[in-house]
Scaffold this active site. Structure first.
Site, PDB file in Angstrom:
ATOM      1  N   LYS A  33       6.442  -8.428  14.922  1.00 48.37           N
ATOM      2  CA  LYS A  33       7.830  -8.679  14.533  1.00 48.37           C
ATOM      3  C   LYS A  33       8.407  -7.504  13.748  1.00 48.37           C
ATOM      4  O   LYS A  33       7.885  -7.150  12.691  1.00 48.37           O
ATOM      5  CB  LYS A  33       7.892  -9.961  13.679  1.00 48.37           C
ATOM      6  CG  LYS A  33       7.656 -11.226  14.493  1.00 48.37           C
ATOM      7  CD  LYS A  33       8.721 -11.325  15.561  1.00 48.37           C
ATOM      8  CE  LYS A  33       8.891 -12.708  16.111  1.00 48.37           C
ATOM      9  NZ  LYS A  33       9.862 -12.684  17.241  1.00 48.37           N
ATOM     10  N   ASP A  54      15.842  -4.941  -4.386  1.00 49.19           N
ATOM     11  CA  ASP A  54      15.634  -5.497  -5.727  1.00 49.19           C
ATOM     12  C   ASP A  54      16.730  -4.962  -6.651  1.00 49.19           C
ATOM     13  O   ASP A  54      17.020  -3.760  -6.627  1.00 49.19           O
ATOM     14  CB  ASP A  54      14.297  -5.027  -6.334  1.00 49.19           C
ATOM     15  CG  ASP A  54      13.090  -5.560  -5.582  1.00 49.19           C
ATOM     16  OD1 ASP A  54      13.257  -6.477  -4.757  1.00 49.19           O
ATOM     17  OD2 ASP A  54      11.975  -5.038  -5.829  1.00 49.19           O
ATOM     18  N   HIS A  63     -14.101   4.414 -20.694  1.00 54.12           N
ATOM     19  CA  HIS A  63     -13.984   3.960 -19.303  1.00 54.12           C
ATOM     20  C   HIS A  63     -14.250   5.128 -18.351  1.00 54.12           C
ATOM     21  O   HIS A  63     -13.299   5.777 -17.900  1.00 54.12           O
ATOM     22  CB  HIS A  63     -12.572   3.441 -19.039  1.00 54.12           C
ATOM     23  CG  HIS A  63     -12.214   2.215 -19.802  1.00 54.12           C
ATOM     24  ND1 HIS A  63     -12.239   0.968 -19.235  1.00 54.12           N
ATOM     25  CD2 HIS A  63     -11.844   2.044 -21.089  1.00 54.12           C
ATOM     26  CE1 HIS A  63     -11.882   0.073 -20.151  1.00 54.12           C
ATOM     27  NE2 HIS A  63     -11.638   0.709 -21.282  1.00 54.12           N
ATOM     28  N   GLY A 102       0.825  -1.212   0.000  1.00 58.82           N
ATOM     29  CA  GLY A 102       0.000   0.000   0.000  1.00 58.82           C
ATOM     30  C   GLY A 102       0.855   1.256   0.000  1.00 58.82           C
ATOM     31  O   GLY A 102       0.465   2.280   0.545  1.00 58.82           O
ATOM     32  N   LYS A 103       2.034   1.173  -0.625  1.00 59.55           N
ATOM     33  CA  LYS A 103       2.877   2.378  -0.756  1.00 59.55           C
ATOM     34  C   LYS A 103       2.167   3.460  -1.541  1.00 59.55           C
ATOM     35  O   LYS A 103       2.325   4.639  -1.279  1.00 59.55           O
ATOM     36  CB  LYS A 103       4.177   2.050  -1.507  1.00 59.55           C
ATOM     37  CG  LYS A 103       5.209   1.352  -0.693  1.00 59.55           C
ATOM     38  CD  LYS A 103       6.598   1.524  -1.294  1.00 59.55           C
ATOM     39  CE  LYS A 103       6.746   0.985  -2.707  1.00 59.55           C
ATOM     40  NZ  LYS A 103       6.628  -0.477  -2.808  1.00 59.55           N
ATOM     41  N   GLU A 135     -14.810   5.138 -15.369  1.00 64.40           N
ATOM     42  CA  GLU A 135     -14.253   4.909 -14.026  1.00 64.40           C
ATOM     43  C   GLU A 135     -12.952   5.681 -13.788  1.00 64.40           C
ATOM     44  O   GLU A 135     -12.635   6.031 -12.652  1.00 64.40           O
ATOM     45  CB  GLU A 135     -14.028   3.408 -13.774  1.00 64.40           C
ATOM     46  CG  GLU A 135     -12.929   2.721 -14.613  1.00 64.40           C
ATOM     47  CD  GLU A 135     -13.439   2.197 -15.948  1.00 64.40           C
ATOM     48  OE1 GLU A 135     -14.506   2.646 -16.399  1.00 64.40           O
ATOM     49  OE2 GLU A 135     -12.750   1.339 -16.543  1.00 64.40           O
ATOM     50  N   CYS A 152     -16.622  -0.915 -22.156  1.00 65.13           N
ATOM     51  CA  CYS A 152     -15.709  -1.289 -23.233  1.00 65.13           C
ATOM     52  C   CYS A 152     -16.017  -2.682 -23.781  1.00 65.13           C
ATOM     53  O   CYS A 152     -17.008  -2.842 -24.486  1.00 65.13           O
ATOM     54  CB  CYS A 152     -14.267  -1.135 -22.752  1.00 65.13           C
ATOM     55  SG  CYS A 152     -13.141  -0.802 -24.113  1.00 65.13           S
ATOM     56  N   GLU A 167      16.675  -4.482  -9.861  1.00 68.79           N
ATOM     57  CA  GLU A 167      16.223  -3.515 -10.878  1.00 68.79           C
ATOM     58  C   GLU A 167      15.879  -2.142 -10.300  1.00 68.79           C
ATOM     59  O   GLU A 167      15.828  -1.153 -11.017  1.00 68.79           O
ATOM     60  CB  GLU A 167      15.071  -4.081 -11.712  1.00 68.79           C
ATOM     61  CG  GLU A 167      13.966  -4.703 -10.894  1.00 68.79           C
ATOM     62  CD  GLU A 167      12.964  -5.474 -11.760  1.00 68.79           C
ATOM     63  OE1 GLU A 167      13.298  -5.850 -12.888  1.00 68.79           O
ATOM     64  OE2 GLU A 167      11.837  -5.681 -11.281  1.00 68.79           O
ATOM     65  N   LYS A 185      11.250   0.088  19.028  1.00 68.21           N
ATOM     66  CA  LYS A 185      12.219  -0.743  18.297  1.00 68.21           C
ATOM     67  C   LYS A 185      12.442  -0.218  16.878  1.00 68.21           C
ATOM     68  O   LYS A 185      13.573  -0.154  16.396  1.00 68.21           O
ATOM     69  CB  LYS A 185      11.680  -2.175  18.194  1.00 68.21           C
ATOM     70  CG  LYS A 185      12.176  -3.089  19.279  1.00 68.21           C
ATOM     71  CD  LYS A 185      11.897  -4.492  18.826  1.00 68.21           C
ATOM     72  CE  LYS A 185      12.334  -5.507  19.855  1.00 68.21           C
ATOM     73  NZ  LYS A 185      11.673  -6.797  19.630  1.00 68.21           N
TER      74      LYS A 185
END
Ligand code: GLN
Length: 532
Positions: free
Chosen positions: A188, A148, A508, A16-17, A510, A383, A150, A224
């Site tokens: 954790k 990562d 579209h 959710g970044k 939306e 569509c 890339e 922490k």
């Protein structure tokens, strides 16, 4: 001087970044700053257009016809801005530019390298967006997870920018997952600690840490995270799961993220004005009347495939005080006999026939459309949805047994939906569809005109096929009418006369729906459901 906020992620992707970035943007906007956002996707594709929605979720279409990552949809909805395609940067796009320059001889005599040539290109593109939008704050979300391979050139570019622009102009927000063990109930922080180390190895010290968790986390976990993340305790913000996601800005603000952002960026602090936004969240939550909507598609197991449609239904629902309850109808299950369309159609108040591509699952969709039409249920076709509503009607009502779209059956004797002329000669696939915001002339006296209340609208498109004009006479003789067309004559909207709501759109709607400005198409669709 432009301020930059880089948002990175640790532990795993899909945290959710995008929502975090959009929420930060809303807080900064609420403080009176102009804000824009950029999404970096480190994959090698040039854009999201050729990717399977199963793997990457919906392709979000921008006004200028960019086929982009769905996070741009979050930014547009939260910030209420229209973004252009260059707000989605990919490794493919950056390399394409660098390699094109190299071939043109712009680096003559040099060895072209990731540092500095690729990183310079990344910085130049971000600076270009800052300049063009003249935003006070540019948010840059780096997709994937720190570590990562890339993603490395992008993180390196961000590190350089902090040095070049100064620490008061470049702030790093790191989003991490803090999982809870189901056996002991313990939170954790170890995975988060590893991601802090990974960031530091690259040379980035986060300024703010956003801890994602299912439930609110306690002071011990915060302590922490602060200790290992090397930040002050008030620089730890907990973003726990909330519904709707539009409530995240409030959750972050309650923990003082607005103040920390202002301090770190050297911006004047003003308490963000979220009044209307919070009212929208409240209306969404207090909607009591449920409407049951069958969502007919073939990627129903990954809900992100239809993200903007789901959000548009929420916006319209909050507007009308209705709660949309979505029932997913997987068209391939219909074909396998695992789902009975008759009972689905009986129990739903109405349906959305979802967009899509290719032959798989089409038989099941057509079955579902028939069952819904026969019962007079409200149906919104988007569509491919519009196209298949016409195929079904041609077969069942016009008596054209083997009618089809040539996308599904190139040899059909009745191609009621066919390739656009401009598509017939094309060989390149990426970015070659009829794309982006295009004009639609609305016919007076139609449902479409009642919806839009005006003669000309712009909606966003993404298609290769269209309604074949050769068959329009037949459709019109049987109660179908064209209620919207493009200036060059392409059919854009078709509706069944005398039906409560049987409406298909080639575009579209939306993509333009916003929490405080819901799409009128979705509003009218939901209104018709509530009348049942
Ligand atoms: N496959 C159809 C076309 O290309 C519909 C596309 C869509 O639903 N976005 O025209």
């Amino acid at each position: 001087m432009t301020k930059y906020v880089f948002v990175t992620g640790g532990v795993l992707s899909g945290l959710g970044k995008g929502i975090t970035t959009a929420s930060i943007g809303l807080l900064l906007k609420g403080m009176g700053n102009s804000v824009t956002a950029v999404k970096i996707d480190p994959y090698v594709n040039v854009d999201a257009g050729t990717m399977n929605p199963y793997m990457h979720g919906e392709v979000f279409v921008t006004e200028d016809g960019g086929e982009t990552d769905l996070d741009l949809g979050h930014y547009e909805r939260f910030l209420d801005v229209d973004l252009s395609k260059d707000h989605n940067m990919t490794t493919g796009k950056v390399y394409l530019r660098v390699i094109t320059k190299e071939r043109r001889g712009e680096y003559l005599g040099q060895t072209v390298q990731i540092i500095p040539h690729v990183t310079d290109e990344i910085k130049a593109e971000i600076a270009e967006i800052a300049k063009r939008t003249s935003a006070d704050v540019v948010l840059v979300e780096i997709g994937g997870t720190v570590g990562d391979i890339e993603g490395l050139p992008f993180l390196e570019a961000a590190r350089q920018m902090r040095l070049e622009e100064g620490p008061a102009n470049v702030v790093f927000v790191h989003v991490v997952l803090v999982p809870r063990l189901s056996t002991t109930g313990e939170l954790k922080t170890k995975p988060a600690q590893h991601s802090f180390q990974e960031l530091r190895r690259i040379g980035i010290q986060p300024d703010i840490i956003v801890a994602r968790s299912e439930k609110p986390i306690g002071p011990e976990a915060r302590r922490k995270l602060a200790l290992f993340g090397n930040v002050r305790i008030d620089e730890i913000v907990n973003s726990y799961d909330v519904d709707p996601v539009y409530d995240v800005p409030r959750v972050l603000m309650e923990q003082g993220l607005d103040r920390v952002l202002a301090r770190k960026l050297g911006l004047e602090y003003r308490s963000p004005d979220l009044g209307e936004w919070l009212e929208f969240v409240e209306r969404y939550r207090s909607a009591s009347k449920t409407v049951k909507i069958a969502m007919v598609g073939k990627y129903t197991s990954l809900r992100d495939s239809y993200l903007s449609i789901i959000e548009a239904l929420k916006h319209a629902g909050a507007h009308l005080g209705l709660r949309p309850e979505l029932v997913w109808v997987e068209s391939t299950d219909v074909e396998l006999g695992k789902l009975d369309v008759e009972s689905v159609a009986d129990s739903a108040d109405g349906a959305v026939i979802l967009p899509g591509f290719g032959a798989r699952g089409v038989g099941g969709k057509i079955e579902a459309i028939r069952a819904l039409r026969e019962r007079g249920k409200p149906v919104l076709g988007i569509c491919f949805g519009l196209q298949l509503m016409l195929v079904e009607f041609a077969r069942s009502v016009l008596g054209l047994d083997k009618a089809n779209t040539t996308e599904v059956d190139p040899n059909t004797p009745h191609p009621v939906v066919d390739l656009l002329e401009e598509q017939k000669l094309l060989e390149v696939k990426g970015g070659s569809m009829r794309l982006g915001a295009l004009p639609i002339r609305i016919v007076r006296g139609t449902l479409a005109h009642r919806i839009y209340g005006t003669d000309l609208v712009y909606e966003r498109h993404r298609h290769r096929y269209h309604v074949n004009p050769r068959y329009l006479d037949k459709f019109e003789a049987s109660g179908y009418r064209v209620s919207g067309a493009s200036p060059e004559g392409y059919v854009e909207i078709m509706e069944l006369v005398g039906h409560r709501f049987y409406y298909g759109t080639q575009a579209h709607p939306e993509f333009k729906s916003r929490p405080l400005r819901p799409s009128p198409v979705f509003v009218e669709f939901l209104r018709s459901l509530a009348r049942s």
